[in-house]
Design an enzyme around this catalytic site. Structure first.
Site, mmCIF file in Angstrom:
data_model
loop_
_atom_site.group_PDB
_atom_site.id
_atom_site.type_symbol
_atom_site.label_atom_id
_atom_site.label_comp_id
_atom_site.label_asym_id
_atom_site.label_seq_id
_atom_site.Cartn_x
_atom_site.Cartn_y
_atom_site.Cartn_z
ATOM 1 N N HIS A 127 0.852 -1.187 0.000
ATOM 2 C CA HIS A 127 0.000 0.000 0.000
ATOM 3 C C HIS A 127 0.890 1.241 0.000
ATOM 4 O O HIS A 127 2.100 1.168 0.174
ATOM 5 C CB HIS A 127 -1.016 -0.007 1.141
ATOM 6 C CG HIS A 127 -0.458 0.037 2.520
ATOM 7 N ND1 HIS A 127 -1.185 0.457 3.617
ATOM 8 C CD2 HIS A 127 0.764 -0.275 2.990
ATOM 9 C CE1 HIS A 127 -0.430 0.397 4.688
ATOM 10 N NE2 HIS A 127 0.736 -0.047 4.350
ATOM 11 N N ASP A 204 5.996 -4.585 6.799
ATOM 12 C CA ASP A 204 4.792 -3.824 7.104
ATOM 13 C C ASP A 204 3.738 -4.805 7.615
ATOM 14 O O ASP A 204 3.147 -5.554 6.844
ATOM 15 C CB ASP A 204 4.332 -3.111 5.821
ATOM 16 C CG ASP A 204 2.952 -2.484 5.952
ATOM 17 O OD1 ASP A 204 2.386 -2.492 7.064
ATOM 18 O OD2 ASP A 204 2.448 -1.985 4.927
ATOM 19 N N GLN A 207 -1.570 -5.313 8.240
ATOM 20 C CA GLN A 207 -2.697 -6.220 7.994
ATOM 21 C C GLN A 207 -2.500 -7.590 8.625
ATOM 22 O O GLN A 207 -3.397 -8.427 8.558
ATOM 23 C CB GLN A 207 -2.905 -6.380 6.478
ATOM 24 C CG GLN A 207 -3.344 -5.118 5.762
ATOM 25 C CD GLN A 207 -4.730 -4.651 6.175
ATOM 26 O OE1 GLN A 207 -5.496 -5.394 6.793
ATOM 27 N NE2 GLN A 207 -5.062 -3.413 5.856
ATOM 28 N N LYS A 230 -5.964 -1.283 13.512
ATOM 29 C CA LYS A 230 -6.307 -2.486 12.750
ATOM 30 C C LYS A 230 -6.206 -3.745 13.604
ATOM 31 O O LYS A 230 -6.371 -4.854 13.111
ATOM 32 C CB LYS A 230 -5.410 -2.591 11.512
ATOM 33 C CG LYS A 230 -5.633 -1.424 10.547
ATOM 34 C CD LYS A 230 -4.967 -1.619 9.218
ATOM 35 C CE LYS A 230 -5.222 -0.408 8.327
ATOM 36 N NZ LYS A 230 -4.792 -0.585 6.948
ATOM 37 N N CYS A 368 -5.688 2.195 -1.426
ATOM 38 C CA CYS A 368 -4.342 2.759 -1.173
ATOM 39 C C CYS A 368 -3.266 1.863 -1.785
ATOM 40 O O CYS A 368 -2.189 1.684 -1.195
ATOM 41 C CB CYS A 368 -4.098 2.965 0.318
ATOM 42 S SG CYS A 368 -5.244 4.115 1.086
#
Length: 410
Positions: A127, A204, A207, A230, A368
């Site tokens: 993203h 990252d 998620q 999240k 994104c």
């Protein structure tokens, strides 16, 4: 073949989330946008309210009881995060305002270590928060950002990655689970190969952190970043994990506040980690809420719950595949929590708006991830994402409503 599915653990957890109890015109909220932001359990909401109502004071500064208690509570959450992601040292946990700030901090802080001609490898499915900071770093240093390709079925291309590592990149930055498609990348292999090429690795985890256990010591990555909102925690808080040896070399993005050691009008010296990278007043209430979110996940993110969530995703994929005129992108058995799709001949925004009229909340757009959309030759798509509270009833209501939308548009 129709898959069977039951979600007793999600049914039991659901009452802990007050937002999910609401309805509109008699239709219960069907929240399927957890990849954008999760709902919050009462324990998180109440912890933040208690801080503002009974405990409000700044941290690291006051010589009075209220401030000392706030500092102690704030630092206890650092210990919680260290344990949660299995970091070796508490100084390796830096509180940020989210994943985006954490990646920017690393990209800015590495500037002195890069020069013209250096290569930064970034996953095509990243993203924007894991693309733009590296582009800006490249502009400042003369380095070059190169995209790691995807396979024909939209997964991380390990063969292409191995070839690109011959360029001796300085940095490899990839998502643990992709934002738009929910693909779980083979981060252990990615990190191992990057180390052989002497590249710095950033994962990252925005998620991933709410869907699977994370052990940064086992991964042996240099940096791992994620957001509170999240993982059933508040907005405005996140975590930058970094190995001590890497954090000590980062130049601070922000300066001022508790991060300083000495200041005169001639010179400033910076303090020790973790304060050196936490300038200004931190998001205190949000950090305390993050602590409660971690407690919640440690209690409920059991292997049984993960298996239930995985089965629900497979049920969702199978139900979508049985509908006519549906194109699904990057669906694999190893994916987590996300299904991306389009309805043939229809604009994704129209689908989202019509579903909203039935109190079904999904995400529509580029998520994104414009470079990924360009790779897929799409302007955008619909994304359904589930969380720890998502049930078979949610999926069934979504499928029923989507069928009605298709009939309406025919």
């Amino acid at each position: 073949m129709t898959q069977s599915c039951s979600t007793p653990l999600a049914e039991a957890i659901r009452p802990l989330f007050p937002t999910l109890a609401q309805s509109s015109e008699g239709q219960a909220l069907c929240y399927l946008d957890t990849a954008a932001t999760s709902q919050k359990p009462s324990s998180v909401i109440e912890r933040m309210q208690t801080y503002y109502q009974d405990e409000n004071a700044n941290v690291h500064r006051g010589a009075y009881r209220l401030s000392a208690q706030a500092t102690q509570n704030y630092e206890q959450v650092r210990d919680q995060v260290q344990s949660f992601i299995q970091a070796k040292h508490r100084q390796e946990i830096i509180f940020t305002h989210g994943t985006t700030e954490a990646i920017n901090m690393v990209a800015w802080g590495l500037e002195a270590q890069l020069t013209k001609g250096d290569v930064i490898l970034v996953d095509t499915a990243s993203h924007h928060a894991n693309i733009v900071p590296w582009q800006q770093l490249a502009k400042r240093t003369g380095a070059e950002v190169k995209a790691i390709g995807l396979t024909a079925d939209h997964q991380f291309d390990l063969d292409a990655y191995r070839q690109q590592l011959k360029l001796r990149p300085k940095v490899v930055a990839v998502p643990h689970i992709t934002n738009a498609l929910g693909t779980e990348n083979p981060v252990e292999t990615i990190i191992q190969l990057a180390k052989q090429a002497s590249a710095i690795t950033l994962i990252d985890g925005a998620q991933a952190i709410a869907h699977r256990p994370v052990n940064v010591a086992e991964f042996d990555c240099d940096f791992y970043v994620f957001s509170g909102h999240k993982m059933y925690g508040p907005t405005g808080v996140g975590v930058l994990y970094g190995k001590l040896s890497q954090l000590e070399k980062l130049q601070p993005l922000l300066t001022g506040g508790e991060m300083i050691k000495t200041v005169s009008f001639e010179e400033t010296t910076f303090g020790e980690l973790p304060n050196r990278l936490e300038a200004g007043t931190p998001p205190i209430a949000e950090v305390l809420g993050l602590g409660k979110a971690i407690q919640f996940l440690q209690q409920h993110l059991t292997p049984e719950q993960q298996e239930e969530e995985r089965a629900l995703l497979q049920y969702l994929q199978s139900q979508l595949q049985q509908l006519n005129g549906i194109k699904i992108y990057g669906a694999h058995s190893s994916n987590m929590a996300v299904v991306a799709f389009n309805v043939n001949g229809e604009h994704h925004q129209d689908i989202g708006i019509l579903l909203d009229q039935q109190n079904i909340a999904i995400r529509c757009g580029h998520h994104c991830a414009m470079p990924l959309m360009q790779h897929l030759n799409l302007k955008g798509c619909c994304r359904v994402s589930i969380g720890i509270y998502s049930t078979k009833t949610d999926v069934d209501n979504f499928i029923t409503s989507l069928k009605a939308v298709q009939e309406l548009l025919d």
